[in-house]
Design a protein around this motif. Structure first.
Motif, PDB file in Angstrom:
ATOM      1  N   ASN A   1      -1.887   4.340   3.382  1.00 22.09           N
ATOM      2  CA  ASN A   1      -3.199   4.632   2.802  1.00 22.09           C
ATOM      3  C   ASN A   1      -3.958   3.318   2.627  1.00 22.09           C
ATOM      4  O   ASN A   1      -3.356   2.241   2.532  1.00 22.09           O
ATOM      5  CB  ASN A   1      -3.052   5.382   1.480  1.00 22.09           C
TER       6      ASN A   1
ATOM      7  N   TRP B   1      -5.721   4.906  -1.272  1.00 21.51           N
ATOM      8  CA  TRP B   1      -4.501   5.371  -1.958  1.00 21.51           C
ATOM      9  C   TRP B   1      -4.794   6.053  -3.289  1.00 21.51           C
ATOM     10  O   TRP B   1      -4.037   6.948  -3.705  1.00 21.51           O
ATOM     11  CB  TRP B   1      -3.488   4.229  -2.136  1.00 21.51           C
TER      12      TRP B   1
ATOM     13  N   SER C   1       0.838  -1.204   0.000  1.00 24.10           N
ATOM     14  CA  SER C   1       0.000   0.000   0.000  1.00 24.10           C
ATOM     15  C   SER C   1       0.870   1.251   0.000  1.00 24.10           C
ATOM     16  O   SER C   1       1.781   1.373   0.821  1.00 24.10           O
ATOM     17  CB  SER C   1      -0.873   0.052   1.262  1.00 24.10           C
TER      18      SER C   1
ATOM     19  N   THR D   1       1.838   5.148   0.773  1.00 23.89           N
ATOM     20  CA  THR D   1       1.617   6.034   1.933  1.00 23.89           C
ATOM     21  C   THR D   1       1.952   7.461   1.519  1.00 23.89           C
ATOM     22  O   THR D   1       3.099   7.768   1.180  1.00 23.89           O
ATOM     23  CB  THR D   1       2.541   5.648   3.110  1.00 23.89           C
TER      24      THR D   1
END
Ligand code: NAP
Length: 309
Positions: free
Chosen positions: A234, A293, A207, A209
Motif C-alpha cells: 500500500n 495504507w 509500508s 500491505t
C-alpha cells in the motif's frame, strides 16, 4: 476434483470464464489458500469468475517434490499464483533447513512443473531481501543482502523462479495484513484489551500491505504478459509505532503508544530498518499502485468488524 471444477469451495466451470488480455481462458492454481494472501487471491479470482483451484496441504506439500509436480501435471494450470511459504521469521533462525525446503526447493519444484505445462507464475517475495540500511526507497535491482534466514530463503526463491521460468512475476511485499490469519493489526487489537500503554518499535520504516488490495493487482497482472519484478505495498510509509497509533485511532481505543528502538527489543531474527520500496516498476508497466495504507486499514477494520458480527 480437478476436471471442470474451480475453487476452494468448488464452483462448476461455465462458459463465461474470464480470459486473459488476449482472450485465452485462464486456469489458475493458487498455493497457500489457507494463508492471508492466498485466501484473498482466491476470493478475487472467484469474484472475477476466473477458474481457479486453491490448493491446501493435503493436495500437496511443498517439501514433497513429486507430489507438487504430479499435482501440477494433472491440473495443467495456465497460471500459478504461489502464495504459500514458510513465514515464521524468528523460528526460521532455528529451522533453516525446513525454511529452505519449503521456500526454495518447494518453489523450484513448482516452477519446474509450471514450465512443463507452460504456465506463467507469480512468486511472492519480501522487503527482507534488502539489507535495510539508509532511508532511500529500494529500486528493484538494488543490492540484495537479506539479514535473516527467512529473507535469504525468499531471495533464493526469486533466483530459482527467474532461472527456470521466463513467464514470471516476482512481487515483493511487506507488513502483510488480511482477514484470514494473524498479523500486526490483530495483535495490536488483542493487546489493547488489557493494556493502556504499549511500547512499539519506531525505527523500522516500511509500508503495510492489505491482501485484498494486493489480490486485485495480482489478478490484473496474471491477465497480462508484463512479466518482471515488482514492488507492491500500500502507498505511504510509516513505522510500526505509527501503524499501531493509527490502528488505535481508527478503532477509537485510548492507548498510549511509546516508541522503542529495535536495539532495545531484540528478536531472534534481525529485521531491516529501512523497508521503503520504490513502485516505479508498477508505474512503468502501467499497473495501478495500491491505495494509501490508512485507507486500506480503514477497509480492513470494517472487514474485521463484519467478520465478527
Ligand atoms: N506475512 C508477511 O508480513 C509477509 C511479508 C512479506 C512477504 N510475505 C510473503 O507473502 C506470501 C503470503 O504470506 P502470508 O502472510 O499470506 O502467509 P501465511 O498467512 O503465513 O500463509 C502461509 C501459507 O503457506 C502454506 N504452507 C506453508 N508451508 C507449506 C508446505 N510445506 N506445503 C504447502 N503449503 C504450505 C500454509 O498452509 P497451512 O495453513 O497448511 O500451514 C499457508 O496456507 C508468502 O510468500 C510470504 O513469504 C509475507
Amino acid at each position: 476434483m480437478l476436471s471442470g471444477q474451480a475453487g476452494y469451495g468448488a464452483e462448476t466451470a461455465n462458459s463465461s470464464w474470464y480470459t486473459n488480455d488476449w482472450g485465452e481462458k485462464m486456469k489458475v492454481l493458487v498455493t497457500g489458500c489457507t494463508g492471508q494472501l492466498g485466501f484473498d487471491v482466491c476470493r478475487q479470482l472467484k469474484k472475477r469468475n476466473i477458474e481457479y483451484y486453491g490448493a491446501v496441504r493435503t493436495d500437496f506439500d511443498l517439501r514433497d517434490e513429486s507430489s507438487v509436480k504430479n499435482f501440477v501435471r494433472k491440473m495443467k494450470p495456465t497460471v500459478i499464483i504461489h502464495c504459500a511459504a514458510y513465514t515464521a521469521v524468528d523460528k526460521a533462525e532455528d529451522e533453516k533447513e525446513l525454511c529452505h525446503s519449503i521456500n526454495v526447493e518447494g518453489t523450484k519444484a513448482l516452477a519446474e512443473a509450471g514450465k512443463e505445462v507452460n504456465a506463467k507464475m507469480v512468486y511472492i517475495s519480501t522487503d527482507y531481501v534488502f539489507p535495510g540500511r539508509g532511508s532511500q526507497f529500494y529500486e528493484i535491482n538494488d543490492n540484495k543482502e537479506a539479514v535473516n534466514v527467512y529473507g535469504q530463503s525468499k531471495l533464493a526463491g526469486e533466483t530459482v523462479v527467474r532461472s527456470i521460468l521466463e513467464k514470471h512475476f516476482i512481487v515483493r511485499i511487506s507488513w502483510v495484513f488480511g482477514i484470514n490469519g494473524h498479523n500486526f493489526v490483530r495483535t495490536m487489537l488483542k493487546l489493547a484489551q488489557d493494556h493502556d500503554t504499549l511500547k512499539i518499535v519506531d525505527d523500522q520504516i516500511g509500508s503495510p500491505t492489505y491482501t485484498h488490495d494486493l489480490a486485485v493487482l495480482l489478478c490484473d497482472m496474471v491477465a497480462s504478459a508484463k512479466y518482471g519484478t515488482y514492488h507492491a505495498t500500500n502507498e505511504g510509509v510509516c513505522s510500526w509505532k505509527d501503524f499501531a497509533e493509527e490502528i488505535f485511532r481508527q478503532a477509537k481505543m485510548d492507548i498510549t503508544v511509546i516508541g522503542q528502538s529495535s536495539a532495545s527489543y531484540p528478536t531472534k531474527a534481525k529485521r531491516p530498518l529501512n523497508s521503503r520500496l520504490s513502485k516505479k516498476s508498477l508505474d512503468n508497466a502501467g499497473f495501478q499502485r495500491l491505495p494509501d495504507w490508512h485507507d486500506a486499514l480503514y477497509r480492513y477494520m470494517k472487514e474485521l468488524k463484519l467478520a465478527k458480527d
